[in-house]
Motif scaffolding. Structure first.
Motif, PDB file in Angstrom:
ATOM      1  N   ARG A 445      53.151  31.851  36.897  1.00 23.95           N
ATOM      2  CA  ARG A 445      53.907  31.368  38.044  1.00 23.95           C
ATOM      3  C   ARG A 445      53.618  32.210  39.277  1.00 23.95           C
ATOM      4  NH1 ARG A 445      60.410  30.247  38.431  1.00 23.95           N
ATOM      5  NH2 ARG A 445      60.513  32.497  38.777  1.00 23.95           N
ATOM      6  N   ALA A 446      53.355  33.503  39.098  1.00 24.28           N
ATOM      7  CA  ALA A 446      53.043  34.377  40.234  1.00 24.28           C
ATOM      8  C   ALA A 446      51.816  33.874  40.987  1.00 24.28           C
ATOM      9  CB  ALA A 446      52.815  35.804  39.746  1.00 24.28           C
ATOM     10  N   ALA A 447      50.808  33.414  40.238  1.00 24.55           N
ATOM     11  CA  ALA A 447      49.594  32.913  40.887  1.00 24.55           C
ATOM     12  C   ALA A 447      49.884  31.691  41.748  1.00 24.55           C
ATOM     13  CB  ALA A 447      48.546  32.576  39.831  1.00 24.55           C
ATOM     14  N   LEU A 448      50.864  30.869  41.327  1.00 25.92           N
ATOM     15  CA  LEU A 448      51.222  29.686  42.104  1.00 25.92           C
ATOM     16  C   LEU A 448      52.129  30.042  43.280  1.00 25.92           C
ATOM     17  CD1 LEU A 448      51.918  27.094  39.262  1.00 25.92           C
ATOM     18  CD2 LEU A 448      49.821  27.442  40.563  1.00 25.92           C
ATOM     19  N   LEU A 449      52.983  31.043  43.098  1.00 24.76           N
ATOM     20  CA  LEU A 449      53.911  31.428  44.167  1.00 24.76           C
ATOM     21  C   LEU A 449      53.171  31.913  45.407  1.00 24.76           C
ATOM     22  CD1 LEU A 449      56.671  33.228  42.073  1.00 24.76           C
ATOM     23  CD2 LEU A 449      57.037  31.265  43.597  1.00 24.76           C
ATOM     24  N   TRP A 450      52.135  32.735  45.220  1.00 24.76           N
ATOM     25  CA  TRP A 450      51.446  33.230  46.417  1.00 24.76           C
ATOM     26  C   TRP A 450      50.589  32.138  47.050  1.00 24.76           C
ATOM     27  CZ3 TRP A 450      46.352  33.547  47.709  1.00 24.76           C
ATOM     28  CH2 TRP A 450      45.385  33.508  46.691  1.00 24.76           C
ATOM     29  N   ARG A 451      50.119  31.208  46.243  1.00 22.05           N
ATOM     30  CA  ARG A 451      49.412  30.058  46.827  1.00 22.05           C
ATOM     31  C   ARG A 451      50.361  29.203  47.652  1.00 22.05           C
ATOM     32  NH1 ARG A 451      45.632  27.704  41.875  1.00 22.05           N
ATOM     33  NH2 ARG A 451      44.357  29.569  41.544  1.00 22.05           N
ATOM     34  N   LEU A 452      51.577  29.027  47.136  1.00 25.06           N
ATOM     35  CA  LEU A 452      52.575  28.283  47.901  1.00 25.06           C
ATOM     36  C   LEU A 452      52.911  29.016  49.190  1.00 25.06           C
ATOM     37  CD1 LEU A 452      54.619  25.993  48.201  1.00 25.06           C
ATOM     38  CD2 LEU A 452      56.228  27.337  46.832  1.00 25.06           C
ATOM     39  N   ALA A 453      52.997  30.330  49.140  1.00 27.05           N
ATOM     40  CA  ALA A 453      53.273  31.118  50.347  1.00 27.05           C
ATOM     41  C   ALA A 453      52.223  30.846  51.418  1.00 27.05           C
ATOM     42  CB  ALA A 453      53.303  32.607  50.003  1.00 27.05           C
ATOM     43  N   ASP A 454      50.995  30.662  51.002  1.00 24.39           N
ATOM     44  CA  ASP A 454      49.915  30.391  51.953  1.00 24.39           C
ATOM     45  C   ASP A 454      50.012  28.987  52.520  1.00 24.39           C
ATOM     46  OD1 ASP A 454      47.622  31.368  53.291  1.00 24.39           O
ATOM     47  OD2 ASP A 454      46.334  30.197  51.969  1.00 24.39           O
ATOM     48  N   ALA A 455      50.652  28.073  51.769  1.00 24.15           N
ATOM     49  CA  ALA A 455      50.749  26.681  52.217  1.00 24.15           C
ATOM     50  C   ALA A 455      52.008  26.404  53.022  1.00 24.15           C
ATOM     51  CB  ALA A 455      50.717  25.739  51.000  1.00 24.15           C
ATOM     52  N   VAL A 456      52.980  27.354  53.029  1.00 23.33           N
ATOM     53  CA  VAL A 456      54.238  27.125  53.736  1.00 23.33           C
ATOM     54  C   VAL A 456      54.002  26.966  55.219  1.00 23.33           C
ATOM     55  CG1 VAL A 456      56.407  28.205  54.414  1.00 23.33           C
ATOM     56  CG2 VAL A 456      55.734  28.185  52.022  1.00 23.33           C
ATOM     57  N   GLY A 457      53.312  27.941  55.817  1.00 31.20           N
ATOM     58  CA  GLY A 457      52.822  27.791  57.189  1.00 31.20           C
ATOM     59  C   GLY A 457      53.843  28.000  58.283  1.00 31.20           C
ATOM     60  N   ASP A 458      55.029  27.448  58.181  1.00 34.20           N
ATOM     61  CA  ASP A 458      55.962  27.438  59.309  1.00 34.20           C
ATOM     62  C   ASP A 458      57.073  28.478  59.216  1.00 34.20           C
ATOM     63  OD1 ASP A 458      54.526  25.323  60.272  1.00 34.20           O
ATOM     64  OD2 ASP A 458      55.868  23.797  59.478  1.00 34.20           O
ATOM     65  N   LEU A 460      57.273  32.479  58.198  1.00 31.23           N
ATOM     66  CA  LEU A 460      56.656  33.704  57.696  1.00 31.23           C
ATOM     67  C   LEU A 460      57.597  34.462  56.771  1.00 31.23           C
ATOM     68  CD1 LEU A 460      54.826  34.978  60.893  1.00 31.23           C
ATOM     69  CD2 LEU A 460      53.777  34.198  58.777  1.00 31.23           C
ATOM     70  N   GLY A 461      58.895  34.441  57.092  1.00 30.34           N
ATOM     71  CA  GLY A 461      59.849  35.110  56.222  1.00 30.34           C
ATOM     72  C   GLY A 461      59.821  34.537  54.822  1.00 30.34           C
ATOM     73  N   GLU A 462      59.725  33.199  54.720  1.00 31.89           N
ATOM     74  CA  GLU A 462      59.651  32.552  53.414  1.00 31.89           C
ATOM     75  C   GLU A 462      58.338  32.874  52.718  1.00 31.89           C
ATOM     76  OE1 GLU A 462      60.711  29.974  50.164  1.00 31.89           O
ATOM     77  OE2 GLU A 462      61.741  31.276  51.597  1.00 31.89           O
ATOM     78  N   SER A 463      57.235  32.919  53.470  1.00 30.62           N
ATOM     79  CA  SER A 463      55.943  33.272  52.882  1.00 30.62           C
ATOM     80  C   SER A 463      55.982  34.682  52.307  1.00 30.62           C
ATOM     81  CB  SER A 463      54.838  33.170  53.936  1.00 30.62           C
ATOM     82  OG  SER A 463      54.659  31.833  54.348  1.00 30.62           O
ATOM     83  N   ILE A 464      56.582  35.623  53.044  1.00 32.59           N
ATOM     84  CA  ILE A 464      56.684  37.002  52.560  1.00 32.59           C
ATOM     85  C   ILE A 464      57.574  37.066  51.327  1.00 32.59           C
ATOM     86  CG2 ILE A 464      57.557  39.303  53.139  1.00 32.59           C
ATOM     87  CD1 ILE A 464      56.673  38.698  56.060  1.00 32.59           C
ATOM     88  N   ARG A 465      58.694  36.336  51.344  1.00 34.69           N
ATOM     89  CA  ARG A 465      59.602  36.336  50.197  1.00 34.69           C
ATOM     90  C   ARG A 465      58.907  35.804  48.948  1.00 34.69           C
ATOM     91  NH1 ARG A 465      62.326  33.447  46.991  1.00 34.69           N
ATOM     92  NH2 ARG A 465      61.602  31.469  47.887  1.00 34.69           N
ATOM     93  N   LEU A 466      58.150  34.717  49.113  1.00 35.97           N
ATOM     94  CA  LEU A 466      57.442  34.139  47.964  1.00 35.97           C
ATOM     95  C   LEU A 466      56.399  35.110  47.411  1.00 35.97           C
ATOM     96  CD1 LEU A 466      56.977  30.497  49.297  1.00 35.97           C
ATOM     97  CD2 LEU A 466      58.274  31.144  47.256  1.00 35.97           C
ATOM     98  N   CYS A 467      55.701  35.808  48.306  1.00 39.62           N
ATOM     99  CA  CYS A 467      54.690  36.777  47.850  1.00 39.62           C
ATOM    100  C   CYS A 467      55.345  37.954  47.128  1.00 39.62           C
ATOM    101  CB  CYS A 467      53.873  37.285  49.038  1.00 39.62           C
ATOM    102  SG  CYS A 467      52.589  36.154  49.572  1.00 39.62           S
ATOM    103  N   GLU A 468      56.457  38.432  47.648  1.00 36.48           N
ATOM    104  CA  GLU A 468      57.139  39.544  46.989  1.00 36.48           C
ATOM    105  C   GLU A 468      57.656  39.124  45.621  1.00 36.48           C
ATOM    106  OE1 GLU A 468      59.964  40.539  50.002  1.00 36.48           O
ATOM    107  OE2 GLU A 468      58.660  42.084  50.906  1.00 36.48           O
ATOM    108  N   GLN A 469      58.135  37.895  45.517  1.00 35.02           N
ATOM    109  CA  GLN A 469      58.551  37.378  44.210  1.00 35.02           C
ATOM    110  C   GLN A 469      57.351  37.294  43.267  1.00 35.02           C
ATOM    111  OE1 GLN A 469      60.533  33.557  44.360  1.00 35.02           O
ATOM    112  NE2 GLN A 469      60.437  33.272  42.132  1.00 35.02           N
ATOM    113  N   ALA A 470      56.230  36.826  43.802  1.00 33.14           N
ATOM    114  CA  ALA A 470      55.007  36.727  42.993  1.00 33.14           C
ATOM    115  C   ALA A 470      54.555  38.099  42.515  1.00 33.14           C
ATOM    116  CB  ALA A 470      53.898  36.062  43.804  1.00 33.14           C
TER     117      ALA A 470
END
Length: 779
Positions: A445-458, A460-470
């Motif tokens: 799931r970690a591999a998918l979470l950081w990919r999703l962080a890259d696709a969020v786009g709009d 940045l706080g959510e992208s960082i949160r997803l990466c930290e979770q990953a």
């Protein structure tokens, strides 16, 4: 031109002008018009005229069913000359073309850049012998991979005798296709809307096509009912004259729709003919041999040819008009369409075409079928067609049996990656979100979470949160951790936490070294050197050199993470523009060749910044316009904020201060909503420059002073990125606030001292000169 084109004086003159101009350099003609208006007839006659004048003609007539098959139209264009000219190309170019055109299995992955360069070399070789006409009918159905290649070629044959003749179905004005407006001088490019035929021209058409002579009242009525559209006129007259030998007694009526009229025409044919017609409509690349093999008999196709539903062009089958294909396919029951696709899959030779037919013809899960589709998806991406790969991967996942759940998820994740690369991040994001909700926490799931962080786009706080979770779920899996740290380095940099970004880049490099994965090592080192540059620190030259060496030795780099791209960006910051330009242009070409819209956007706005610094403002505007169009199509607000800021800065330099202000304000609002402090600061810098350009230094400082304080808070050392401090100094001097100007000058000099970069020294020296002049110290 031949007499088959009824009337059409303006069109004939335009074709003649195109061929005359193309004999001495690149020229283009776009034929626009509604369905059935006669574009194809003009297009065909133009091809005949070109051959009479000694042109080599490369032509294709894509159909709607082919729009998802990568390079199918390129194959049609090049096939007549390929065997004769292949020996003139290098071995690598030969391999790239033959792989893309499915002549050979790929021994290695070839992106669109390799195919584009090989196609360009082939066109150049052909143009050395005689003028060339590249002719595309129904360009709206051109597959994206072929489109990318033709755009690449068009931009690079401006000095060669190459003409482009393009017919497009349209009902409203639109920019010329294939990037022709950017590639060809406007004096040598014409866009012509093909209009309706007059009553006299319709008369000649009916006599030639149906051997029908209508009395003038009936003829005028036909012109009114058909709107002068040749296809409509022929179908109305054909239906009305059926069963009567007396033109005077013909009663002309318009059916509920043209589609209904065409359907009635098909209904009058035998079941065998309709079977052959449905197979031809379902085929992606129909040929007479393919349809006969799928049908198991030849009489149906013979009838369809006699009735002018189908036409033969060499071995290729075409519909007399694309609307006939649409009507035939849509009129069939769903089970009939599925059966047609299954029969075509059974006789198709190309593995990707066979896979597509299987996807549309099979409903029951089958790992054998799913595996075949999976392989076809990889083949499509190896040929540089991510949009086709995404569709095939989704079909593969749909047909994966429940007992192969891990494979289904992996195929969906691949589909998401392909969608993002093709410029559809929304679809990729949806797929990833669905996968994440059903997975347990852990490395998968970690591999998918950081990919999703890259696709969020709009966000940045959510992208960082997803990466930290990953990162937390990676559980020490160092390869995944290296990728997550790289992503966190990007996101925290955009969010303005530069020290944290640099730490993530170093952590990524450390993890990558532990994996021994050369690609990961090269990516992380390139990102680390970029972060150090932004912070105003000397980066380690040995680390960048190692990253570049690894890039040359390893395949599979994401376009925007190549060390050479990072170096190009760093060289822009340090005003080494002539060294930066070829690196960024190569990045743009790679992105376009691979169909990677996100990477293309990144290269375009960097090139806009470069050319703005170089004083090439028209070129900067061109890149900024392209980047803006790309960002708007992708719908990612963070990208839109970046390019609006750059576009505003270009417009301010060109003197359109109102537009610059409007766009900079939009960029500031979007960046604020996304949490992008870097772009928000730069947008404030643009607004300050606009006010300074208007002669209002007090209004300028309302933007520049907060932006300068933000730069200090962010810790940015490479101050040339922001476009703030030099204008703040000028505004302070203009208002007589000389002591404050001195403080800012000292800050600029201090930030530039660790690296000794010329920009900081120059800004400080100019600032000191302005202050001295204001104090009356002319010496």
């Amino acid at each position: 031109m031949a007499a088959d084109v009824v009337g059409r004086r303006a069109e004939r003159d335009a074709v003649s002008a195109l061929l005359g101009a193309a004999a001495s350099g690149a020229a283009g003609l776009v034929l626009d018009g509604e369905a059935g208006i006669g574009k194809t007839t003009i297009w065909l006659e133009a091809i005949g005229e070109a051959r009479n004048r000694g042109f080599a003609v490369l032509s294709c007539r894509p159909a709607e069913a082919e729009a998802t098959l990568p390079f199918v139209s390129l194959g049609d264009l090049l096939d007549p000359v390929l065997d004769g000219l292949l020996p003139a190309l290098s071995p690598s170019q030969q391999a790239a073309l033959e792989t893309a055109l499915a002549r050979i299995e790929p021994a290695e992955a070839f992106g669109r850049l390799a195919v584009s360069r090989a196609s360009l070399a082939l066109v150049r070789e052909l143009a050395r012998e005689r003028p060339v006409l590249v002719a595309v009918d129904d360009v709206q159905w051109l597959d994206p991979a072929s489109t990318s290649v033709l755009e690449f070629v068009a931009r690079r044959v401006v000095d060669l005798p190459v003409g482009f003749l393009v017919a497009r179905r349209s009902t409203a004005e639109a920019p010329p296709p294939l990037g022709l407006a950017r590639a060809i001088d406007r004096q040598r490019l014409a866009v012509l809307r093909v209009g309706p035929l007059s009553a006299g021209e319709l008369d000649r058409l009916l006599r030639a096509s149906l051997d029908l002579a209508l009395p003038r009242p009936r003829l005028l009525e036909l012109a009114r009912l058909s709107g002068g559209n040749p296809l409509c006129a022929l179908e109305i007259a054909r239906a009305a004259s059926r069963g009567t030998d007396s033109p005077e007694r013909i009663a002309l009526t318009v059916p509920q729709s043209l589609a209904a009229l065409l359907h009635d025409r098909l209904e009058a044919l035998s079941p065998e003919a309709n079977d052959a017609i449905l197979l031809a409509a379902a085929a992606f690349h129909p040929s007479a041999g393919l349809v006969v093999r799928a049908a198991g008999r030849a009489d149906g196709i013979s009838e369809a040819l006699r009735e002018a539903i189908l036409e033969l062009e060499g071995p290729r089958l075409r519909f007399a008009h694309p609307l006939l294909a649409s009507v035939a396919y849509e009129a069939a029951f769903p089970w009939q369409r599925q059966e047609a696709h299954r029969r075509l899959a059974a006789v198709a030779n190309d593995p990707e075409e066979r896979a597509r037919h299987l996807a549309l013809g099979v409903e029951e899960p089958s790992e054998e079928t799913a595996l075949e589709l999976d392989r076809a998806a990889k083949l499509a991406t190896a040929r540089g067609a991510p949009e086709a790969a995404a569709q095939l991967a989704e079909h593969a996942a749909r047909l994966t049996p429940v007992e192969f759940e891990d494979e289904r998820r992996r195929r969906l994740a691949d589909a998401a990656e392909y969608h993002i690369a093709s410029g559809d991040p929304g679809r990729g994001r949806t797929i990833l979100e669905r996968l994440i909700t059903v997975l347990e926490p852990g490395p998968a799931r970690a591999a998918l979470l950081w990919r999703l962080a890259d696709a969020v786009g709009d966000d940045l706080g959510e992208s960082i949160r997803l990466c930290e979770q990953a990162l937390a779920e990676a559980n020490g899996e160092v390869a995944t951790a290296a990728q997550i740290h790289t992503a966190l380095g990007v996101f925290t940099w955009l969010a303005g936490d530069l020290e944290r970004a640099a730490k993530h880049c170093r952590a990524s490099a450390d993890c990558a070294e532990r994996t021994g994965d050369k690609l990961l090592v090269a990516i992380s080192l390139g990102e680390l050197c970029h972060a150090e540059t932004v912070l105003g620190r000397p980066y380690r030259r040995d680390e960048m050199e190692r990253a570049l060496e690894l890039e040359r030795a390893v395949d599979g780099f994401p376009a925007s993470l190549r060390p050479s791209f990072q170096l190009g960006v760093m060289l822009v910051y340090t005003d080494e523009l002539d060294r930066a330009r070829p690196l960024l242009q190569a990045a743009l070409e790679r992105a376009q060749a691979a169909g990677d819209e996100a990477a293309r956007f990144g290269a375009l706005f960097r090139l806009a910044e470069l050319e703005l610094r170089a004083g090439n403002w028209a070129e900067a505007a061109r890149h900024a316009n392209d980047a803006l169009a790309s960002a708007l199509q992708a719908g990612i607000e963070q990208e839109q904020s970046v390019v609006l800021m750059v576009h505003a800065l270009v417009q301010a330099h060109l003197g359109d201060l109102d537009l610059a202000q409007e766009e900079a304000e939009s960029a500031l609002a979007l960046a604020g909503a996304c949490g992008d402090r870097i772009v928000a600061t730069r947008a404030q810098g643009v607004l300050g420059f606009v006010e300074l350009s208007r002669g209002d230094p007090a209004a300028a400082l309302e933007h520049l002073s907060p932006a300068a304080r933000e730069l200090q808070a962010l810790g940015i050392g490479e101050l040339s990125i922001s476009g703030v401090v030099q204008n703040e100094i000028e505004a302070l001097v203009a208002l007589g606030r000389l002591d404050e100007a001195d403080e800012e000058i000292g800050y600029v000099a201090e930030r530039g001292r660790p690296t000794g970069r010329a920009w900081h020294d120059a800004v400080a020296a100019r600032g000191r000169a302005l202050v001295a002049a204001a104090r009356g110290d002319q010496e």
